[in-house]
Design a protein around this motif. Structure first.
Motif, PDB file in Angstrom:
ATOM      1  N   GLU A  18      33.284  54.574  36.616  1.00  9.97           N
ATOM      2  CA  GLU A  18      32.868  53.336  36.279  1.00  9.97           C
ATOM      3  C   GLU A  18      34.263  52.226  36.198  1.00  9.97           C
ATOM      4  O   GLU A  18      35.156  52.610  36.058  1.00  9.97           O
ATOM      5  N   VAL A  19      33.774  51.050  36.848  1.00 12.16           N
ATOM      6  CA  VAL A  19      34.800  50.074  37.266  1.00 12.16           C
ATOM      7  C   VAL A  19      34.194  48.833  36.363  1.00 12.16           C
ATOM      8  O   VAL A  19      33.121  48.386  36.213  1.00 12.16           O
ATOM      9  N   THR A  20      35.190  48.343  35.714  1.00 11.48           N
ATOM     10  CA  THR A  20      35.144  47.058  34.931  1.00 11.48           C
ATOM     11  C   THR A  20      36.162  45.823  35.262  1.00 11.48           C
ATOM     12  O   THR A  20      37.201  45.928  35.379  1.00 11.48           O
ATOM     13  N   LEU A  21      35.433  44.780  35.772  1.00 13.57           N
ATOM     14  CA  LEU A  21      36.330  43.569  36.352  1.00 13.57           C
ATOM     15  C   LEU A  21      36.083  42.600  35.261  1.00 13.57           C
ATOM     16  O   LEU A  21      34.955  42.361  34.656  1.00 13.57           O
ATOM     17  N   ARG A  22      37.255  41.827  34.912  1.00 14.91           N
ATOM     18  CA  ARG A  22      37.095  40.906  33.790  1.00 14.91           C
ATOM     19  C   ARG A  22      37.687  39.405  34.143  1.00 14.91           C
ATOM     20  O   ARG A  22      38.301  39.326  35.180  1.00 14.91           O
ATOM     21  N   CYS A  23      37.244  38.580  33.707  1.00 18.59           N
ATOM     22  CA  CYS A  23      37.073  37.073  34.072  1.00 18.59           C
ATOM     23  C   CYS A  23      37.331  36.082  32.851  1.00 18.59           C
ATOM     24  O   CYS A  23      36.507  36.391  31.921  1.00 18.59           O
ATOM     25  N   LYS A  24      38.184  35.515  32.958  1.00 18.00           N
ATOM     26  CA  LYS A  24      38.407  34.400  31.862  1.00 18.00           C
ATOM     27  C   LYS A  24      38.263  33.059  32.476  1.00 18.00           C
ATOM     28  O   LYS A  24      39.247  32.616  33.476  1.00 18.00           O
ATOM     29  N   PRO A  25      37.276  32.249  32.195  1.00 21.12           N
ATOM     30  CA  PRO A  25      36.974  31.119  33.013  1.00 21.12           C
ATOM     31  C   PRO A  25      37.773  29.827  32.457  1.00 21.12           C
ATOM     32  O   PRO A  25      38.612  30.213  31.447  1.00 21.12           O
ATOM     33  N   ILE A  26      38.077  28.891  33.209  1.00 15.90           N
ATOM     34  CA  ILE A  26      38.800  27.626  32.636  1.00 15.90           C
ATOM     35  C   ILE A  26      38.227  27.112  31.271  1.00 15.90           C
ATOM     36  O   ILE A  26      36.846  26.761  31.248  1.00 15.90           O
ATOM     37  N   SER A  27      39.124  26.927  30.356  1.00 16.01           N
ATOM     38  CA  SER A  27      38.362  26.444  29.113  1.00 16.01           C
ATOM     39  C   SER A  27      37.561  25.067  29.390  1.00 16.01           C
ATOM     40  O   SER A  27      38.152  24.316  30.023  1.00 16.01           O
ATOM     41  N   GLY A  28      36.534  25.056  28.634  1.00 17.22           N
ATOM     42  CA  GLY A  28      35.632  23.797  28.743  1.00 17.22           C
ATOM     43  C   GLY A  28      34.516  23.954  29.858  1.00 17.22           C
ATOM     44  O   GLY A  28      33.662  23.066  29.967  1.00 17.22           O
ATOM     45  N   HIS A  29      34.780  24.786  30.760  1.00 16.68           N
ATOM     46  CA  HIS A  29      33.980  24.798  31.886  1.00 16.68           C
ATOM     47  C   HIS A  29      32.477  25.891  31.097  1.00 16.68           C
ATOM     48  O   HIS A  29      32.675  26.673  30.532  1.00 16.68           O
ATOM     49  N   ASN A  30      31.334  25.533  31.699  1.00 17.46           N
ATOM     50  CA  ASN A  30      29.985  26.064  31.169  1.00 17.46           C
ATOM     51  C   ASN A  30      29.308  26.816  32.053  1.00 17.46           C
ATOM     52  O   ASN A  30      28.163  27.195  31.770  1.00 17.46           O
ATOM     53  N   SER A  31      29.701  26.954  33.202  1.00 19.55           N
ATOM     54  CA  SER A  31      29.172  27.785  34.454  1.00 19.55           C
ATOM     55  C   SER A  31      30.238  28.763  34.855  1.00 19.55           C
ATOM     56  O   SER A  31      31.277  28.475  35.096  1.00 19.55           O
ATOM     57  N   LEU A  32      29.758  30.174  35.078  1.00 15.60           N
ATOM     58  CA  LEU A  32      30.504  30.997  35.504  1.00 15.60           C
ATOM     59  C   LEU A  32      29.939  31.861  36.812  1.00 15.60           C
ATOM     60  O   LEU A  32      28.501  32.162  36.468  1.00 15.60           O
ATOM     61  N   PHE A  33      30.591  32.264  37.751  1.00 10.56           N
ATOM     62  CA  PHE A  33      30.016  32.818  38.690  1.00 10.56           C
ATOM     63  C   PHE A  33      30.927  34.130  39.348  1.00 10.56           C
ATOM     64  O   PHE A  33      32.101  34.176  39.223  1.00 10.56           O
ATOM     65  N   TRP A  34      29.892  35.074  39.728  1.00 12.93           N
ATOM     66  CA  TRP A  34      30.698  36.473  40.237  1.00 12.93           C
ATOM     67  C   TRP A  34      30.177  36.344  41.714  1.00 12.93           C
ATOM     68  O   TRP A  34      29.145  36.325  42.092  1.00 12.93           O
ATOM     69  N   TYR A  35      31.373  36.382  42.741  1.00 11.06           N
ATOM     70  CA  TYR A  35      31.203  36.548  44.140  1.00 11.06           C
ATOM     71  C   TYR A  35      31.720  37.816  44.466  1.00 11.06           C
ATOM     72  O   TYR A  35      32.670  38.399  43.942  1.00 11.06           O
ATOM     73  N   ARG A  36      31.115  38.301  45.657  1.00  7.28           N
ATOM     74  CA  ARG A  36      31.691  39.570  46.351  1.00  7.28           C
ATOM     75  C   ARG A  36      31.830  39.164  47.852  1.00  7.28           C
ATOM     76  O   ARG A  36      30.960  38.403  48.176  1.00  7.28           O
ATOM     77  N   GLN A  37      33.248  39.237  48.325  1.00 10.40           N
ATOM     78  CA  GLN A  37      33.539  39.003  49.675  1.00 10.40           C
ATOM     79  C   GLN A  37      33.766  40.501  50.302  1.00 10.40           C
ATOM     80  O   GLN A  37      34.935  41.085  49.992  1.00 10.40           O
ATOM     81  N   THR A  38      33.160  40.558  51.571  1.00 14.19           N
ATOM     82  CA  THR A  38      33.334  41.669  52.421  1.00 14.19           C
ATOM     83  C   THR A  38      33.260  41.110  54.005  1.00 14.19           C
ATOM     84  O   THR A  38      32.678  39.957  54.161  1.00 14.19           O
ATOM     85  N   MET A  39      33.854  41.822  54.689  1.00 16.65           N
ATOM     86  CA  MET A  39      34.011  41.377  56.047  1.00 16.65           C
ATOM     87  C   MET A  39      32.582  41.222  56.721  1.00 16.65           C
ATOM     88  O   MET A  39      32.217  40.338  57.426  1.00 16.65           O
ATOM     89  N   MET A  40      31.802  42.326  56.523  1.00 19.11           N
ATOM     90  CA  MET A  40      30.419  42.265  56.926  1.00 19.11           C
ATOM     91  C   MET A  40      29.497  41.435  56.433  1.00 19.11           C
ATOM     92  O   MET A  40      28.625  40.668  57.253  1.00 19.11           O
TER      93      MET A  40
END
Lengths: 116, 115
Positions: A18-40
């Motif tokens: 199991e892998v858990t990735l964590r994110c803390k957005p900028i304070s005051g922002h109301n939208s959060l996005f998760w992206y994945r980047q691969t060569m393919m």
């Protein structure tokens, strides 16, 4: 002012773990996005939240992926069980606003995930 | 169909010269925004410039300008007076208002600035 914070910056794990990735957005922002980047596949949106509510998860590859945003200052992306094809850089981004306007997304530094 | 197309996988430019990176898009939403991001070798994504679909004038930010041709659905990035530090991947992205806040990215163009 701190930008988007992601942890860990690097993660190496074995297939099946199991892998858990964590994110803390900028304070005051109301939208959060998760992206994945691969060569393919380039940069692809996995899921995004608005006011802590998941709005579009159509990019989540399969049931092994899940994301939560329990409050405005924290989000997780979990992969269980992980597979080698999940190896990628995972970015979290946040923004304020969604309509027509320069609501640029601020990206975190990314988490480089390697699944062996 | 590709929503964002960047047809130049790689480009070279001489230092101090101008360079144009191409981007075409496809949408039926009348309200949309176009973004350019820079990704240096260190990996971070850096916002450069934004153009809204109703903006009458082309956007400019310092040495960056966006050549917006709405009828052609193109949003090319122009970098004037290239610097060695401009060597990076450049991504064009679009947000359609009807699709919420998400960005759709092109495949990117790798720019190399030669001294």
């Amino acid at each position: 002012d701190a930008g988007v914070i992601q942890s860990p910056r690097h993660e190496v794990t074995e297939m099946g773990q199991e892998v858990t990735l964590r994110c803390k957005p900028i304070s005051g922002h109301n939208s959060l996005f998760w992206y994945r980047q691969t060569m393919m596949r380039g940069l692809e949106l996995l899921i995004y939240f608005n006011n802590n509510v998941p709005i579009d998860d159509s990019g989540m590859p399969e049931d092994r992926f899940s994301a939560k945003m329990p409050n405005a200052s924290f989000s997780t992306l979990k992969i269980q069980p992980s597979e080698p094809r999940d190896s990628a850089v995972y970015f979290c981004a946040s923004s304020f606003g969604q309509g027509l306007g320069n609501y640029e997304q601020y990206f975190g530094p990314g988490t480089r995930l390697t699944v062996t | 169909a590709q929503k964002i197309t960047q047809t130049q996988p790689g480009m070279f430019v001489q230092e101090k010269e101008a360079v144009t990176l191409d981007c075409t898009y496809d949408t039926s939403d009348p309200s949309y925004g176009l973004f350019w991001y820079k990704q240096p070798s260190s990996g971070e994504m850096i916002f450069l410039i934004y153009q809204g679909s109703y903006d009458q004038q082309n956007a400019t930010e310092g040495r960056y300008s966006l050549n917006f041709q709405k009828a052609r659905k193109s949003a090319n990035l122009v970098i004037s007076a290239s610097q060695l530090g401009d060597s990076a991947m450049y991504f064009c992205a679009m947000r359609e208002v009807n699709q919420g806040g998400k960005l759709i990215f092109g495949q990117g163009t790798e720019l190399s600035v030669k001294p």
